[in-house]
Scaffold this motif. Structure first.
Motif, PDB file in Angstrom:
ATOM      1  N   ARG A  55      15.623 -58.573  42.755  1.00  0.00           N
ATOM      2  CA  ARG A  55      15.375 -57.268  42.099  1.00  0.00           C
ATOM      3  C   ARG A  55      14.182 -56.527  42.686  1.00  0.00           C
ATOM      4  O   ARG A  55      14.186 -56.196  43.850  1.00  0.00           O
ATOM      5  CB  ARG A  55      15.214 -57.457  40.588  1.00  0.00           C
ATOM      6  CG  ARG A  55      16.529 -57.781  39.906  1.00  0.00           C
ATOM      7  CD  ARG A  55      16.423 -57.583  38.397  1.00  0.00           C
ATOM      8  NE  ARG A  55      17.633 -58.048  37.739  1.00  0.00           N
ATOM      9  CZ  ARG A  55      17.714 -58.339  36.453  1.00  0.00           C
ATOM     10  NH1 ARG A  55      16.656 -58.213  35.673  1.00  0.00           N
ATOM     11  NH2 ARG A  55      18.836 -58.751  35.939  1.00  0.00           N
ATOM     12  N   ASN A 102      12.105 -62.592  30.111  1.00  0.00           N
ATOM     13  CA  ASN A 102      12.987 -61.523  30.614  1.00  0.00           C
ATOM     14  C   ASN A 102      13.608 -60.822  29.407  1.00  0.00           C
ATOM     15  O   ASN A 102      13.352 -61.196  28.264  1.00  0.00           O
ATOM     16  CB  ASN A 102      14.050 -62.057  31.587  1.00  0.00           C
ATOM     17  CG  ASN A 102      14.871 -63.193  30.991  1.00  0.00           C
ATOM     18  OD1 ASN A 102      14.948 -63.343  29.778  1.00  0.00           O
ATOM     19  ND2 ASN A 102      15.479 -63.989  31.829  1.00  0.00           N
ATOM     20  N   ASN A 103      14.422 -59.810  29.674  1.00  0.00           N
ATOM     21  CA  ASN A 103      14.965 -59.059  28.549  1.00  0.00           C
ATOM     22  C   ASN A 103      15.991 -59.870  27.761  1.00  0.00           C
ATOM     23  O   ASN A 103      16.153 -59.672  26.558  1.00  0.00           O
ATOM     24  CB  ASN A 103      15.556 -57.734  29.032  1.00  0.00           C
ATOM     25  CG  ASN A 103      15.942 -56.820  27.894  1.00  0.00           C
ATOM     26  OD1 ASN A 103      15.290 -56.827  26.850  1.00  0.00           O
ATOM     27  ND2 ASN A 103      16.996 -56.057  28.056  1.00  0.00           N
ATOM     28  N   ALA A 104      16.683 -60.790  28.430  1.00  0.00           N
ATOM     29  CA  ALA A 104      17.614 -61.664  27.701  1.00  0.00           C
ATOM     30  C   ALA A 104      16.834 -62.475  26.661  1.00  0.00           C
ATOM     31  O   ALA A 104      17.266 -62.616  25.508  1.00  0.00           O
ATOM     32  CB  ALA A 104      18.337 -62.595  28.679  1.00  0.00           C
ATOM     33  N   ILE A 129      28.286 -55.830  25.266  1.00  0.00           N
ATOM     34  CA  ILE A 129      28.276 -55.918  26.722  1.00  0.00           C
ATOM     35  C   ILE A 129      28.199 -57.339  27.242  1.00  0.00           C
ATOM     36  O   ILE A 129      27.729 -58.254  26.574  1.00  0.00           O
ATOM     37  CB  ILE A 129      27.074 -55.149  27.306  1.00  0.00           C
ATOM     38  CG1 ILE A 129      25.762 -55.749  26.773  1.00  0.00           C
ATOM     39  CG2 ILE A 129      27.173 -53.682  26.967  1.00  0.00           C
ATOM     40  CD1 ILE A 129      24.570 -55.446  27.620  1.00  0.00           C
ATOM     41  N   ILE A 172      26.453 -58.767  30.769  1.00  0.00           N
ATOM     42  CA  ILE A 172      25.804 -58.432  32.028  1.00  0.00           C
ATOM     43  C   ILE A 172      25.852 -59.665  32.911  1.00  0.00           C
ATOM     44  O   ILE A 172      26.179 -60.750  32.450  1.00  0.00           O
ATOM     45  CB  ILE A 172      24.356 -57.945  31.833  1.00  0.00           C
ATOM     46  CG1 ILE A 172      23.550 -58.999  31.108  1.00  0.00           C
ATOM     47  CG2 ILE A 172      24.321 -56.634  31.096  1.00  0.00           C
ATOM     48  CD1 ILE A 172      22.093 -58.776  31.194  1.00  0.00           C
ATOM     49  N   PHE A 176      25.340 -63.263  30.325  1.00  0.00           N
ATOM     50  CA  PHE A 176      24.635 -62.810  29.132  1.00  0.00           C
ATOM     51  C   PHE A 176      25.590 -61.888  28.384  1.00  0.00           C
ATOM     52  O   PHE A 176      25.923 -60.802  28.849  1.00  0.00           O
ATOM     53  CB  PHE A 176      23.360 -62.056  29.539  1.00  0.00           C
ATOM     54  CG  PHE A 176      22.621 -61.399  28.390  1.00  0.00           C
ATOM     55  CD1 PHE A 176      21.606 -62.060  27.731  1.00  0.00           C
ATOM     56  CD2 PHE A 176      22.943 -60.103  27.993  1.00  0.00           C
ATOM     57  CE1 PHE A 176      20.911 -61.439  26.686  1.00  0.00           C
ATOM     58  CE2 PHE A 176      22.258 -59.486  26.952  1.00  0.00           C
ATOM     59  CZ  PHE A 176      21.241 -60.163  26.303  1.00  0.00           C
ATOM     60  N   VAL A 212      22.922 -51.196  21.758  1.00  0.00           N
ATOM     61  CA  VAL A 212      22.759 -51.815  23.075  1.00  0.00           C
ATOM     62  C   VAL A 212      23.104 -50.781  24.120  1.00  0.00           C
ATOM     63  O   VAL A 212      24.201 -50.214  24.106  1.00  0.00           O
ATOM     64  CB  VAL A 212      23.683 -53.048  23.228  1.00  0.00           C
ATOM     65  CG1 VAL A 212      23.436 -53.735  24.567  1.00  0.00           C
ATOM     66  CG2 VAL A 212      23.471 -54.024  22.075  1.00  0.00           C
ATOM     67  N   HIS A 213      22.155 -50.530  25.010  1.00  0.00           N
ATOM     68  CA  HIS A 213      22.421 -49.551  26.061  1.00  0.00           C
ATOM     69  C   HIS A 213      23.486 -50.125  26.989  1.00  0.00           C
ATOM     70  O   HIS A 213      23.321 -51.212  27.551  1.00  0.00           O
ATOM     71  CB  HIS A 213      21.132 -49.263  26.830  1.00  0.00           C
ATOM     72  CG  HIS A 213      21.310 -48.240  27.909  1.00  0.00           C
ATOM     73  ND1 HIS A 213      21.932 -47.041  27.689  1.00  0.00           N
ATOM     74  CD2 HIS A 213      20.962 -48.251  29.214  1.00  0.00           C
ATOM     75  CE1 HIS A 213      21.949 -46.342  28.810  1.00  0.00           C
ATOM     76  NE2 HIS A 213      21.374 -47.066  29.755  1.00  0.00           N
ATOM     77  N   SER A 259      24.473 -50.500  29.930  1.00  0.00           N
ATOM     78  CA  SER A 259      23.860 -50.147  31.209  1.00  0.00           C
ATOM     79  C   SER A 259      24.783 -50.320  32.397  1.00  0.00           C
ATOM     80  O   SER A 259      24.637 -49.639  33.392  1.00  0.00           O
ATOM     81  CB  SER A 259      22.588 -50.974  31.399  1.00  0.00           C
ATOM     82  OG  SER A 259      22.792 -52.301  30.994  1.00  0.00           O
ATOM     83  N   ASP A 287      18.329 -52.326  22.362  1.00  0.00           N
ATOM     84  CA  ASP A 287      18.187 -53.020  23.644  1.00  0.00           C
ATOM     85  C   ASP A 287      18.418 -51.975  24.723  1.00  0.00           C
ATOM     86  O   ASP A 287      19.543 -51.555  24.961  1.00  0.00           O
ATOM     87  CB  ASP A 287      19.214 -54.163  23.742  1.00  0.00           C
ATOM     88  CG  ASP A 287      19.250 -54.789  25.133  1.00  0.00           C
ATOM     89  OD1 ASP A 287      18.370 -54.465  25.960  1.00  0.00           O
ATOM     90  OD2 ASP A 287      20.162 -55.602  25.397  1.00  0.00           O
ATOM     91  N   GLY A 325      17.977 -52.266  27.863  1.00  0.00           N
ATOM     92  CA  GLY A 325      18.416 -52.791  29.159  1.00  0.00           C
ATOM     93  C   GLY A 325      17.331 -52.593  30.187  1.00  0.00           C
ATOM     94  O   GLY A 325      16.287 -53.225  30.133  1.00  0.00           O
ATOM     95  N   SER A 331      13.637 -54.592  30.313  1.00  0.00           N
ATOM     96  CA  SER A 331      13.276 -55.498  31.409  1.00  0.00           C
ATOM     97  C   SER A 331      12.022 -55.030  32.137  1.00  0.00           C
ATOM     98  O   SER A 331      11.768 -53.836  32.260  1.00  0.00           O
ATOM     99  CB  SER A 331      14.402 -55.547  32.454  1.00  0.00           C
ATOM    100  OG  SER A 331      15.476 -56.304  32.000  1.00  0.00           O
ATOM    101  N   LYS A 380      13.617 -54.183  36.282  1.00  0.00           N
ATOM    102  CA  LYS A 380      14.674 -53.237  36.647  1.00  0.00           C
ATOM    103  C   LYS A 380      13.975 -51.933  37.045  1.00  0.00           C
ATOM    104  O   LYS A 380      13.097 -51.955  37.890  1.00  0.00           O
ATOM    105  CB  LYS A 380      15.673 -53.086  35.510  1.00  0.00           C
ATOM    106  CG  LYS A 380      16.526 -54.357  35.311  1.00  0.00           C
ATOM    107  CD  LYS A 380      17.615 -54.149  34.269  1.00  0.00           C
ATOM    108  CE  LYS A 380      18.399 -55.420  34.023  1.00  0.00           C
ATOM    109  NZ  LYS A 380      19.330 -55.255  32.881  1.00  0.00           N
TER     110      LYS A 380
HETATM  111  C1  LIG Z   1      19.767 -56.271  32.120  1.00  0.00           C
HETATM  112  C2  LIG Z   1      20.018 -56.237  30.681  1.00  0.00           C
HETATM  113  C3  LIG Z   1      19.636 -57.308  29.851  1.00  0.00           C
HETATM  114  C4  LIG Z   1      18.994 -58.566  30.411  1.00  0.00           C
HETATM  115  O1  LIG Z   1      17.779 -58.286  31.008  1.00  0.00           O
HETATM  116  P1  LIG Z   1      17.081 -59.371  31.974  1.00  0.00           P
HETATM  117  O2  LIG Z   1      15.703 -58.850  32.154  1.00  0.00           O
HETATM  118  O3  LIG Z   1      17.898 -59.389  33.213  1.00  0.00           O
HETATM  119  O4  LIG Z   1      17.113 -60.677  31.256  1.00  0.00           O
HETATM  120  C5  LIG Z   1      19.888 -57.225  28.519  1.00  0.00           C
HETATM  121  N1  LIG Z   1      20.490 -56.132  27.990  1.00  0.00           N
HETATM  122  C6  LIG Z   1      20.868 -55.087  28.753  1.00  0.00           C
HETATM  123  C7  LIG Z   1      21.503 -53.908  28.104  1.00  0.00           C
HETATM  124  C8  LIG Z   1      20.652 -55.101  30.129  1.00  0.00           C
HETATM  125  O5  LIG Z   1      21.024 -54.084  30.887  1.00  0.00           O
END
Ligand SMILES: *Cc1c(COP(=O)(O)O)cnc(C)c1O
Length: 465
Positions: A91, A146-148, A172, A174, A178, A219-220, A222, A252, A254, A286, A289
């Protein structure tokens, strides 16, 4: 005479100057193992009727073997895939400010959980808490791996044994498995899906509310878009419904970004500030990103929600280390001067790199690649290509770019795969992309230092087999 007896002994090879030097660097055990392995190879070759190599030849083979074995697994590569935030290639590339900060934190003790003013114990989130609040409008923030992890932790803290209402259009998946429904289950929350894939209305949410409802979640989406006959409930309306029921609206985001991307001609990406303005109580996004920082998950929002999340014992399991916080702080600092962001933050600089600039680079490299591939039955041209942002960000938007495009002469499409592999096996692997019977090398991500390296090693591609 027995040819095998002409082979040098292990000790004799270990005394060869090149091997001595490598043994000093990597240890005697590694050197001895490589010597034995090369002797085995030589013995087998001699038994099969081959010539017996002399010590110098064997020492060179041993050295090559050691160097290959000790080469780091996590290698630098040249990302010419056209995907800027390429998850498999790590990334974001951090700005120099962040690199310096993380090297400092790596080299020295640092005030990670220590208040230098009072000498008391500190909280590692305080390294970036004020910055995140200043840049997003949140009351408080906490950082995880991380975002997860951020999504998991917020669900586990606020919705365990309760219900979370989400639109069917936002369930979603991803990359890397996830999936919102799975993460909900693991977090102990019950998913209540409302609406349909393409249309969800305010009444769908209102009708799903029950005493066990813990939150409304948005939840976006993305990494895809639903087009046509669609309807999603605006965040402000969701916030009203949630508030009426006394539960939070959680978003979220993303990727999330802290800047207005349209100012650089990039497509709009929702920001935490916008989510809060619409009434969201908690957001997650995140670090690596569009933010352009290290891998991290940022949770920001109302103070009491963040306080609860920080008390969850799982926070301890998901927290980040000092290297991440050092890099994140440095990147967030850059956002304080948004007018200089496009020049200082690598991610934005690469995403906004003018097409004309990339084209000039492509023209410069074209004759060098053509010369290197003169013996190959291919044509090499410099052409417009399209980059994408990657990491599920802004999936349908493409950035005009330029690249070197290699096409087979005649029907020999296998040659592209051979070339793709040769490029990948160069000292600094070059990662391109094969599509539509062409191998494309998008130059958007090739910096000036990368250019010299790219051009300098093309002579090693070799001849077609
Ligand atoms: C990318 C993403 C995540 C996970 O994020 P990481 O930082 O990769 O763990 C969760 N939710 C959404 C909507 C995302 O786009």
């Amino acid at each position: 005479m027995n040819k095998l007896s002409q082979l040098p002994s292990v000790d004799r090879l270990l005394a060869e100057p090149r091997v001595v030097e490598l043994a000093a660097r990597f240890g005697r055990a590694v050197a001895t193992r490589s010597v034995r392995a090369e002797l085995d190879v030589a013995r087998a070759a001699a038994k099969a009727g081959g010539a017996v190599p002399d010590s110098a030849v064997l020492a060179a083979a041993v050295a090559a073997r050691i160097e290959l074995e000790m080469r780091p697994k996590l290698r630098r590569v040249l990302n010419l895939t056209g995907t800027v935030l390429h998850t498999n290639l790590g990334r974001t590339v951090l700005p120099e400010e962040a690199v310096e900060a993380l090297v400092m934190a790596a080299r020295s003790p640092c005030a990670l959980e220590y208040d230098v003013e009072t000498g008391g114990r500190g909280d590692r989130d305080d390294v970036v808490n004020e910055l995140v609040c200043e840049l997003t409008g949140a009351e408080a923030a906490t950082i995880v791996n991380n975002n997860a992890a951020a999504v998991f932790l917020l669900l586990n803290t606020l919705a365990q044994r309760k219900e979370v209402i989400v639109s069917r259009g936002e369930l979603i998946e991803i990359g890397g498995a996830f999936r919102i429904p799975d993460i909900m289950k693991r977090a102990g929350a019950k998913l209540i899906e409302v609406g349909t894939t393409n249309r969800t209305h305010a009444r769908d949410f209102a009708e799903a509310l029950r005493p066990r409802s813990a939150m409304l979640m948005k939840v976006h989406t993305s990494n895809y878009v639903v087009q046509g006959f669609t309807h999603a409930v605006p965040e402000a309306e969701l916030a009203d419904i949630a508030r009426g029921h006394g539960i939070p609206l959680v978003v979220d985001l993303g990727s999330g970004t802290l800047a207005n991307l349209e100012q650089w001609g990039l497509p709009h990406e929702p920001t935490p500030r916008e989510a809060f303005a619409a009434g969201a109580d908690l957001v997650s996004f995140s670090g690596d990103k569009l933010l352009g920082g290290p891998q991290a998950g940022i949770l920001a929002g109302r103070k009491e929600l963040i306080a609860k999340i920080k008390k969850n014992p799982l926070k301890r399991a998901l927290r980040v280390g000092k290297l991440t916080l050092a890099a994140l702080e440095a990147v967030l600092q850059l956002y304080r001067a948004p007018e200089r962001l496009a020049e200082r933050l690598t991610t934005i600089r690469v995403l906004t790199r003018p097409e004309a600039d990339i084209r000039v680079q492509a023209e410069r490299l074209l004759p060098i690649l053509q010369a290197a591939l003169a013996a190959w039955s291919v044509t090499v041209t410099s052409e417009p290509v399209t980059s994408q942002i990657g990491s599920g960000s802004l999936p349908v938007d493409r950035l005009p770019s330029a690249g070197l495009v290699i096409r087979p002469q005649g029907k020999r499409t296998g040659i592209l795969h051979t070339l793709e592999e040769r490029l990948r096996r160069l000292p600094v692997p070059v990662i391109g992309r094969i599509a539509d019977n062409a191998l494309r090398l998008d130059l958007r991500c090739l910096g000036l230092d990368g250019e010299a390296e790219f051009a300098g090693q093309l002579g090693q591609i070799g001849l077609p087999r």
